[in-house]
Design a protein around this motif. Structure first.
Motif, mmCIF file in Angstrom:
data_model
loop_
_atom_site.group_PDB
_atom_site.id
_atom_site.type_symbol
_atom_site.label_atom_id
_atom_site.label_comp_id
_atom_site.label_asym_id
_atom_site.label_seq_id
_atom_site.Cartn_x
_atom_site.Cartn_y
_atom_site.Cartn_z
ATOM 1 N N LEU A 82 -2.423 13.634 2.681
ATOM 2 C CA LEU A 82 -2.099 12.841 3.861
ATOM 3 C C LEU A 82 -3.373 12.507 4.635
ATOM 4 O O LEU A 82 -3.637 11.354 4.975
ATOM 5 C CB LEU A 82 -1.148 13.670 4.735
ATOM 6 N N LEU A 83 -4.197 13.531 4.877
ATOM 7 C CA LEU A 83 -5.403 13.331 5.686
ATOM 8 C C LEU A 83 -6.434 12.456 4.976
ATOM 9 O O LEU A 83 -7.088 11.627 5.591
ATOM 10 C CB LEU A 83 -6.030 14.689 6.018
ATOM 11 N N SER A 84 -6.558 12.640 3.659
ATOM 12 C CA SER A 84 -7.664 11.958 2.990
ATOM 13 C C SER A 84 -7.313 10.538 2.550
ATOM 14 O O SER A 84 -8.179 9.679 2.499
ATOM 15 C CB SER A 84 -8.141 12.780 1.788
ATOM 16 N N THR A 85 -6.075 10.270 2.221
ATOM 17 C CA THR A 85 -5.784 8.920 1.733
ATOM 18 C C THR A 85 -4.756 8.168 2.565
ATOM 19 O O THR A 85 -4.630 6.964 2.437
ATOM 20 C CB THR A 85 -5.232 8.953 0.292
ATOM 21 N N ALA A 99 -1.204 -3.519 -8.739
ATOM 22 C CA ALA A 99 -1.466 -3.056 -7.378
ATOM 23 C C ALA A 99 -1.959 -1.620 -7.424
ATOM 24 O O ALA A 99 -2.862 -1.226 -6.694
ATOM 25 C CB ALA A 99 -0.199 -3.144 -6.529
ATOM 26 N N PHE A 100 -1.377 -0.852 -8.321
ATOM 27 C CA PHE A 100 -1.784 0.540 -8.483
ATOM 28 C C PHE A 100 -3.225 0.618 -8.968
ATOM 29 O O PHE A 100 -4.035 1.371 -8.462
ATOM 30 C CB PHE A 100 -0.844 1.233 -9.474
ATOM 31 N N ALA A 101 -3.542 -0.229 -9.957
ATOM 32 C CA ALA A 101 -4.891 -0.206 -10.533
ATOM 33 C C ALA A 101 -5.928 -0.658 -9.515
ATOM 34 O O ALA A 101 -7.063 -0.195 -9.528
ATOM 35 C CB ALA A 101 -4.934 -1.077 -11.776
ATOM 36 N N ASN A 102 -5.540 -1.551 -8.605
ATOM 37 C CA ASN A 102 -6.493 -2.048 -7.620
ATOM 38 C C ASN A 102 -6.873 -0.997 -6.593
ATOM 39 O O ASN A 102 -7.992 -0.958 -6.118
ATOM 40 C CB ASN A 102 -5.919 -3.268 -6.897
ATOM 41 N N ASP A 103 -5.913 -0.172 -6.209
ATOM 42 C CA ASP A 103 -6.223 0.881 -5.255
ATOM 43 C C ASP A 103 -5.675 2.193 -5.790
ATOM 44 O O ASP A 103 -4.633 2.667 -5.357
ATOM 45 C CB ASP A 103 -5.632 0.564 -3.879
ATOM 46 N N PRO A 104 -6.348 2.772 -6.774
ATOM 47 C CA PRO A 104 -5.771 3.925 -7.470
ATOM 48 C C PRO A 104 -5.993 5.243 -6.750
ATOM 49 O O PRO A 104 -5.544 6.266 -7.237
ATOM 50 C CB PRO A 104 -6.528 3.926 -8.799
ATOM 51 N N ARG A 146 -4.740 6.754 -4.043
ATOM 52 C CA ARG A 146 -3.531 7.518 -3.724
ATOM 53 C C ARG A 146 -2.856 8.014 -4.990
ATOM 54 O O ARG A 146 -2.498 9.180 -5.104
ATOM 55 C CB ARG A 146 -2.540 6.636 -2.981
ATOM 56 N N GLY A 147 -2.680 7.088 -5.920
ATOM 57 C CA GLY A 147 -1.975 7.432 -7.145
ATOM 58 C C GLY A 147 -2.670 8.534 -7.914
ATOM 59 O O GLY A 147 -2.040 9.486 -8.363
ATOM 60 N N LEU A 148 -4.000 8.420 -8.031
ATOM 61 C CA LEU A 148 -4.724 9.400 -8.839
ATOM 62 C C LEU A 148 -4.716 10.782 -8.193
ATOM 63 O O LEU A 148 -4.567 11.787 -8.871
ATOM 64 C CB LEU A 148 -6.164 8.931 -9.082
ATOM 65 N N PHE A 149 -4.859 10.807 -6.859
ATOM 66 C CA PHE A 149 -4.796 12.094 -6.164
ATOM 67 C C PHE A 149 -3.451 12.764 -6.458
ATOM 68 O O PHE A 149 -3.388 13.919 -6.893
ATOM 69 C CB PHE A 149 -4.968 11.880 -4.647
ATOM 70 N N LEU A 150 -2.369 11.989 -6.244
ATOM 71 C CA LEU A 150 -1.029 12.552 -6.450
ATOM 72 C C LEU A 150 -0.832 12.997 -7.889
ATOM 73 O O LEU A 150 -0.357 14.095 -8.169
ATOM 74 C CB LEU A 150 0.035 11.516 -6.109
ATOM 75 N N LEU A 151 -1.239 12.113 -8.803
ATOM 76 C CA LEU A 151 -1.040 12.393 -10.221
ATOM 77 C C LEU A 151 -1.792 13.664 -10.616
ATOM 78 O O LEU A 151 -1.251 14.550 -11.276
ATOM 79 C CB LEU A 151 -1.529 11.203 -11.045
ATOM 80 N N GLY A 152 -3.035 13.757 -10.163
ATOM 81 C CA GLY A 152 -3.850 14.918 -10.484
ATOM 82 C C GLY A 152 -3.239 16.193 -9.915
ATOM 83 O O GLY A 152 -3.101 17.199 -10.608
#
Lengths: 131, 618
Positions: B130-133, B294-299, B301-307
């Protein structure tokens, strides 16, 4: 008899003033075909809506085209083929069976049969070992 | 000032979460309390920012407007990405807090603190995310006065106020069961006592999730204007996945508690359920659903969550595979027994989970591989998901009558044959006597619904009924009512799309809809055209609203009784002076939500039983 006549007279104005269906068909079957067909196609400009449900201009345009083709006596398959040729498989909410979609269509059933099969085998084996 | 206090509270909450995750001491209870307090405070700051319409806060600017009514400004606090993640964190800390207060005191101190530590790490990860992204308090001082982007009109509905908190209370709540499972694996211990202690932490979130899904369906029905109550939209699927897994978990846990069996299976299901909640969070919150690009353009959030999710779930499954041998116990039951039935139930529910996951992820994967762009919707799920679930419904009526360990087929047939034949017959006769046409699938659906209803009622006759039994009866009857509602609604709904103007009438399913007048009205933040109809003597009206920024929204009109809904939607005005109008006749549609609501009631009864027993034991 007089009663029937009265009912008829009461209903008469309603019949003359009755509104029209936006897409008029000769038979109920065609009407149902139209609903079913537009209910399985995707509105291309909406987030996730069928052609039947969408208020978008393009959707209403496509509904009109489908209606025209049905009036011309085209079959569902001809209409769908025409739309797929123009807009690609993306328009279909029922993806066609291809090499790329084999897993999609058969995977779940295969998984169910295999896992229930394995489960029954496992329970059996367990019993035998106990004996 | 207020948004800065909010940010600061989030940072403090993160510190408390880290303390909770790292220090094994009785003091961690205070860390949980601190975390809950500061997250509540942060949420309060966000709500106040919305109430004040502080447009310097980017999140507020994007989801509010100076005309937005007060109540929706409060709801808008969780109407977007950042705010709903804050709600996620708040709900997690609320669950942890509740766990401290209500958890079973028989759990050892070590177990208790292990569970708290696991929850602490979970919480820390999400607050960090939440804080970082996605900090909802991020500011950007505009040089000139600014009007907000407004809350999307479809969200300006009471459904928004209740639906997300209820849904999140559901799937975030499974974190407790997950932490329980991990603690059990670490300690190599999972006995009846544990299963009993775990029970309320599965029942309660499951009940909330059931009701949350019902609220979502009810919202979609009223707001989206096409008379549908479920669309197999990926966002809907994301909430159904953990529900299905949790349903399997619930039943497996009963076996663990009563028979001391299926222990490994219960633990695995607890992990899977929470994994699916996290998958849902990822799908909805990473933006991957809207568009892969859209995901690939700003990944970020997605990558943090996925990781983060990969770490939690991967770690849990690895631990599971190492420790599971400890829980293996040769089974005592025969092939034809309640245990087997419940295992098949689990397998079917998990296959259903796999099917929906497949149907949701397939288009994303194909597109990401640049292979093809396809859509997967209702026709697919009707063809694949429904046949897979039908046997589960058959078993549902049967399983409560099957003995543990061993059952003779003949005895079962003697006991249940009548109910089965009766439901098949009634499902044929009832629609026929009401003048509806016969359809094979309709008959199947209604038969199964009646079958569950009759067999559940039959179990009421023969057995002595405790509260727990009542919980099962209410929940199973809820499903029966839902299944009948779905079948009838699917088969006998009628609709017409017509062109009409005031003064005209139209018939649908024996009801005459008369278009009386057209009004122009004004709401707090919209102008609207309202079409007033009457059906019989009852007024019904539908609107087309125009919100600031020229967003339009149709508001449907609905009149209902227990048997059917009449539903009206106003479309566009046509060049010839007519209006495009849609009318629907929706039989038994309320049964679907009522059935879903009964799941919540069933869950509450079970919980009542749990705490009564506990008090009795003390």
């Amino acid at each position: 008899m007089r009663r029937l006549l009265m009912i008829f007279l009461i209903l008469l104005p309603l019949i003359t003033y009755a509104a029209e269906d936006s897409y008029q068909f000769q038979t109920k079957e065609d009407q149902a075909r139209f609903s079913a067909l537009t209910g399985e196609l995707r509105c291309l400009v909406c987030q996730n809506e069928t052609l039947a449900a969408s208020n978008a201009v393009l959707a209403s345009d496509l509904r009109g085209q489908i209606y025209q083709k049905m009036i011309q006596g085209k079959t569902d398959k001809e209409i769908v083929d025409y739309l797929v040729e123009r807009y690609g498989n993306f328009i279909l909410y029922r993806p066609p069976l291809h090499l790329t979609t084999v897993g999609l269509w058969f995977g779940p059933f295969l998984l169910l049969i295999l896992s229930i099969g394995y489960l029954l085998y496992y329970v059996r084996k367990n019993q035998r070992e106990k004996r | 000032m207020i948004p800065e206090l909010g940010s600061f509270a989030l940072i403090l909450a993160l510190c408390f979460a880290l303390i909770q995750g790292t220090i094994r001491s009785e003091l961690t209870v205070n860390a949980v309390f601190g975390q809950f307090t500061f997250l509540s405070f942060a949420m309060l700051c966000l709500i106040i920012s919305f109430i004040n319409n502080d447009m310097s806060v980017i999140y507020v600017r994007e989801h509010s407007h100076h005309l937005l009514p007060f109540i929706y400004r409060v709801g808008a606090a969780w109407g977007g990405h950042e705010g709903s993640l804050l709600l996620w964190c708040l709900v997690l800390s609320a669950w942890t807090f509740a766990f401290i207060i209500f958890s079973d005191k028989k759990l050892s101190k070590t177990t208790f603190s292990t569970i708290l530590m696991i929850l602490g790490w979970m919480s820390a990860g999400f607050i960090l995310f939440l804080l970082s992204t996605s900090n909802p308090f991020q500011r950007d001082f505009p040089l000139s006065p600014i009007i907000g982007n407004d809350l999307t009109p479809v969200l300006q509905d009471p459904g928004l106020i209740f639906h997300p908190p209820m849904l999140y209370s559901g799937y975030v709540g499974f974190a407790i069961a997950f932490a329980f499972a991990i603690a059990a694996l670490l300690e190599g211990k999972f006995n009846k006592e544990w299963a009993r202690a775990l029970r309320p932490w599965i029942i309660l979130p499951w009940s909330f999730l059931s009701f949350g899904i019902v609220l979502g369906s009810w919202w979609a029905y009223r707001e989206l204007g096409w008379g549908g109550w479920w669309f197999w939209d990926p966002v809907e699927n994301a909430s159904l996945l953990p529900w299905l897994a949790a349903t399997a978990l619930l039943h497996s846990l009963i076996v663990s508690e009563k028979r001391s069996a299926f222990k490994g299976w219960t633990l695995l299901l607890a992990i899977i359920t929470y994994a699916l909640s996290l998958l849902g969070t990822f799908l909805v919150r990473s933006g991957v659903l809207v568009s892969v690009h859209a995901f690939a353009n700003d990944p970020r959030r997605g990558l943090f969550l996925l990781g983060y999710i990969a770490l939690i779930i991967g770690g849990a499954l690895a631990l599971y595979s190492i420790r599971i041998k400890k829980f293996f116990k040769p089974s005592q039951f025969q092939l034809f027994s309640r245990e087997t039935f419940l295992l098949i139930n689990s397998v079917i529910l998990l296959t259903a989970v796999a099917t929906i996951t497949l149907g949701t992820l397939y288009p994303i994967v194909l597109e990401a591989l640049n292979l093809e762009k396809i859509s997967i919707g209702e026709p697919y799920f009707n063809t694949v998901f429904v046949p897979i679930m039908l046997p589960a419904l058959l078993l549902m009526g049967l399983a409560p009558h099957v003995h543990w360990e061993k059952q003779s087929f003949l005895a079962l047939w003697k006991k249940m044959g009548l109910a089965l034949l009766l439901s098949l017959l009634l499902a044929f006769l009832l629609p026929w006597s009401l003048g509806y046409p016969f359809g094979f699938l309709t008959w199947m659906g209604i038969s199964l619904g009646l079958w569950i209803l009759l067999s559940t009622l039959q179990s009421l006759l023969k057995q002595k009924t405790g509260l727990n039994h009542w919980a099962m009866i209410v929940a199973h009857m809820g499903i029966a009512i839902l299944v009948i509602g779905v079948s009838v609604n699917k088969s006998y709904s009628e609709e017409r799309q017509v062109k009409m103007q005031p003064g005209e009438s139209i018939m649908l399913a024996g009801y005459q809809f008369t278009f009386d007048s057209l009004d122009k009205t004004k709401g707090p933040n919209f102008e609207s055209i309202k079409a007033n109809f009457t059906v019989g003597n009852e007024p019904i009206s539908a609107e087309q609203r125009i919100y600031p920024h020229d967003q339009t929204l149709g508001k449907t009109g609905i009149i209902f009784n227990g048997w059917r809904d009449l539903y009206l939607a106003l479309g566009n005005s046509l060049p010839d002076g007519n209006w495009s109008i849609r009318i629907y006749y929706k039989p038994c549609v309320r049964w679907i939500w009522f059935g879903g609501f009964m799941l919540l009631i069933g869950g509450m009864i079970s919980l009542l039983n749990h705490y009564q027993k506990r008090r009795g034991a003390l």
